[in-house]
Design an enzyme around this catalytic site. Structure first.
Site, mmCIF file in Angstrom:
data_model
loop_
_atom_site.group_PDB
_atom_site.id
_atom_site.type_symbol
_atom_site.label_atom_id
_atom_site.label_comp_id
_atom_site.label_asym_id
_atom_site.label_seq_id
_atom_site.Cartn_x
_atom_site.Cartn_y
_atom_site.Cartn_z
ATOM 1 N N SER A 19 0.807 -1.033 0.035
ATOM 2 C CA SER A 19 -0.002 -0.068 0.025
ATOM 3 C C SER A 19 0.777 1.265 0.109
ATOM 4 O O SER A 19 2.074 1.153 0.555
ATOM 5 C CB SER A 19 -0.824 -0.050 1.215
ATOM 6 O OG SER A 19 -1.671 1.104 1.053
ATOM 7 N N LYS A 39 -4.644 -6.707 3.402
ATOM 8 C CA LYS A 39 -4.517 -5.572 2.640
ATOM 9 C C LYS A 39 -6.048 -5.256 1.831
ATOM 10 O O LYS A 39 -6.389 -4.094 1.751
ATOM 11 C CB LYS A 39 -3.715 -5.869 1.314
ATOM 12 C CG LYS A 39 -3.709 -5.089 -0.029
ATOM 13 C CD LYS A 39 -3.216 -3.476 0.830
ATOM 14 C CE LYS A 39 -3.310 -2.168 0.026
ATOM 15 N NZ LYS A 39 -3.666 -2.177 -1.397
ATOM 16 N N HIS A 55 -7.796 -3.469 4.670
ATOM 17 C CA HIS A 55 -7.090 -1.978 4.629
ATOM 18 C C HIS A 55 -7.564 -1.351 3.662
ATOM 19 O O HIS A 55 -8.386 -0.120 3.819
ATOM 20 C CB HIS A 55 -5.641 -1.997 4.302
ATOM 21 C CG HIS A 55 -5.050 -0.723 3.767
ATOM 22 N ND1 HIS A 55 -5.290 -0.196 2.567
ATOM 23 C CD2 HIS A 55 -4.246 0.208 4.527
ATOM 24 C CE1 HIS A 55 -4.512 0.745 2.460
ATOM 25 N NE2 HIS A 55 -4.000 1.042 3.567
ATOM 26 N N ASN A 56 -8.166 -1.592 2.474
ATOM 27 C CA ASN A 56 -8.694 -1.086 1.579
ATOM 28 C C ASN A 56 -10.104 -0.513 1.552
ATOM 29 O O ASN A 56 -10.586 0.248 1.489
ATOM 30 C CB ASN A 56 -8.576 -1.644 -0.010
ATOM 31 C CG ASN A 56 -7.368 -1.407 -0.461
ATOM 32 O OD1 ASN A 56 -6.327 -1.397 0.068
ATOM 33 N ND2 ASN A 56 -7.220 -1.813 -1.770
ATOM 34 N N GLU A 111 -9.851 2.282 3.972
ATOM 35 C CA GLU A 111 -9.831 3.364 3.097
ATOM 36 C C GLU A 111 -11.208 3.702 2.497
ATOM 37 O O GLU A 111 -11.186 4.872 2.460
ATOM 38 C CB GLU A 111 -8.614 2.919 1.994
ATOM 39 C CG GLU A 111 -8.386 3.882 0.959
ATOM 40 C CD GLU A 111 -7.416 3.147 -0.196
ATOM 41 O OE1 GLU A 111 -6.407 2.522 0.266
ATOM 42 O OE2 GLU A 111 -7.866 3.188 -1.233
#
Ligand code: 6PG
Length: 487
Positions: free
Chosen positions: A134, A188, A191-192, A195
């Protein structure tokens, strides 16, 4: 080739992310071989290695040449589009690889594809890592947050490299071994999702300040700069302040006002919401951010709906700037609402990770995950240090909402949070992320919910049974018969 001239690592796939990550690795002093199917990208990368360096980077034009230029046991990062291109690249490269060598996929890959490839790689004696990367272009070049999962042995082979290449924060490099299987990709992905939530909440803060408070882009730039000095300090707040400052080179005013209001997406946020549903974890803020991207895509329908509803008599004042508003207080309230909403969104993301960790036996370390997100990645923020500490205090924390420190902060901010949501609702400015976070908080914190009524309904029409608060067992009642008899 002489052993001494062999590269320490290889990287295949020289689009934006690949090129920048390769240069980052080379800059840190690790000799690297690079390869790309379209050879002009190899030349481009070589030129950059020369002009930005010179850095120890060699370019290769065939998979065989590329692989044979790397020291054994070989580690090869691939950064190509997720899905079929990854399989094709693995196919082309693995032909020339030897048992004990490692493939590292650095793309935004679906974790199950990684799990399938781990098995396929193992069948050839190869090791495999699915590594979330990232930080976009800038992060890849100067220090990303890295989330490698899969073979621990493979991780140890590249540990010294990734620890140097990753972003550095005061408590270490932004990389850690995540866990087995597809855990790196899964982390990940979440995480997105987080986000998406952060970006949605920020856009709502902007909408309220602009359309309820009547603030200009210049005011907004100043406010976001100010916010970036306090509890909201983060990459996304910082870049948002910058966005408000950019003038439109093709006309009057700022560029932000000329951008079509349709949000694109590549899919990781959608996977996050699908996984939340799959694992029975409530993630309403992240889901709201996804829904908003879908609704934003219906531009033509929305333009039409605005007309139809205006004709149907929707009052002009809905959505209009309020008069007599205390702007200073509104700004302060919105800051608090944003912060409290963010805590709920992160609580959802972390709980999704926990559910998956239990299902897959990944043994995820949530404090470590928060730590490696402190730098390099898109959601990097000062506030992640508080999340790290919350999980260090209690690794089995049921929810961030009930961490004593976050609990105190939420309680302190709830009056402001409710004022902002209330004001937005009455002004007809939708704040689905903030509303979802507040409803999540208000649902989670209540010892008793109206779920008793839903259970009664289920039992009435489907004999699904219910439990009682005052005695054990499963009960069924002939509701209709009793109700009609008692009339
Ligand atoms: C990152 C980003 C990066 C990218 C995503 C966003 O961590 O560097 O998350 O992976 O921006 O593709 O996805 P959408 O295109 O779905 O917004």
């Amino acid at each position: 080739m002489e052993a001494s001239t062999l590269s320490r690592i290889g990287l295949a796939g020289l689009a934006v992310m690949g090129q920048n990550l390769a240069l980052n690795i080379a800059e840190k002093g690790f000799p690297i071989s690079v390869y790309n199917r379209t050879t002009s990208k190899v030349d481009e990368t070589l030129d950059r290695a020369h002009s930005e360096g010179p850095y120890p980077l060699t370019g290769h034009r065939t998979p065989r040449d590329f692989i044979l230029s790397i020291k054994k046991p070989r580690s090869v990062i691939i950064l190509v589009k997720a899905g079929a291109p990854v399989d094709q690249t693995i196919q082309a490269l693995s032909e020339h690889m030897d048992p004990g060598d490692t493939i590292i996929d650095g793309g935004n890959e679906w974790y199950e594809n990684t799990e399938r490839r781990i098995v396929e790689a193992n069948n050839k004696g190869l090791l495999y890592l699915g590594m979330g990367v990232s930080g976009g272009e800038e992060g890849a070049r100067n220090g990303p947050s890295l989330m490698p999962g899969g073979s621990f042995e493979a991780y140890n082979n590249i540990k010294d490299i990734v620890e140097k290449v990753a972003a550095q924060v005061e408590d270490g490099p932004c990389v850690t071994y995540i866990g087995e299987g597809g855990s790196g990709n899964f982390v990940k992905m979440v995480h997105n999702g987080i986000e998406y939530g952060d970006m949605q909440l920020i856009s709502e803060a902007y909408d309220v300040l602009k359309n309820v408070g009547g603030l200009s882009n210049a005011d907004l730039a100043e406010i976001f700069d100010e916010w970036n000095k306090g509890e909201l300090e983060s990459f996304l707040i910082e870049i948002t302040a910058d966005i408000f400052k950019v003038k439109d080179e093709h006309g009057e005013g700022e560029l932000v006002d000329k951008i079509l209001d349709k949000t694109g997406m590549k899919g990781t946020g959608k996977w996050t919401v699908q996984q939340a549903a799959e694992l029975s974890v409530a993630a309403p803020t992240i889901a709201a951010s996804l829904d908003c991207r879908y609704l934003s895509g219906l531009k033509d329908e929305r333009v039409e709906a605005a007309k139809v509803l205006a004709d149907a008599g929707l009052k002009e004042e809905v959505g209009a700037v309020r008069t007599g508003i205390d702007k200073k207080r509104l700004i302060d309230d919105v800051r608090q609402a944003l912060y409290a909403s963010k805590i709920c969104s992160y609580a959802q993301g972390m709980n999704l990770l926990r559910a998956k960790s239990v299902e897959k036996n990944w043994n995820l370390n949530f404090g470590e995950l928060a730590r490696i997100w402190k730098g390099g990645c898109i959601i990097r923020a000062v506030f992640l240090d508080r999340i790290k500490k919350a999980y260090q205090r209690n690794p089995n924390l049921a929810s961030l909402v009930v961490d004593p420190e976050f609990a105190k902060e939420m309680v302190q901010r709830q009056a402001a949070w409710r004022r902002v949501v209330g004001l937005a609702v009455s002004a007809g400015i939708s704040t689905p992320g903030m509303c979802a976070s507040l409803a999540y908080f208000d649902t989670y914190r209540r010892a008793r919910l109206p779920a008793n009524l839903v259970q009664a309904q289920r039992d009435l029409f489907g004999a699904h049974t219910y439990e009682r608060v005052d005695r054990p067992g499963a009960f069924h009642t002939e509701w209709t018969k009793l109700a009609r008899k008692s009339k």
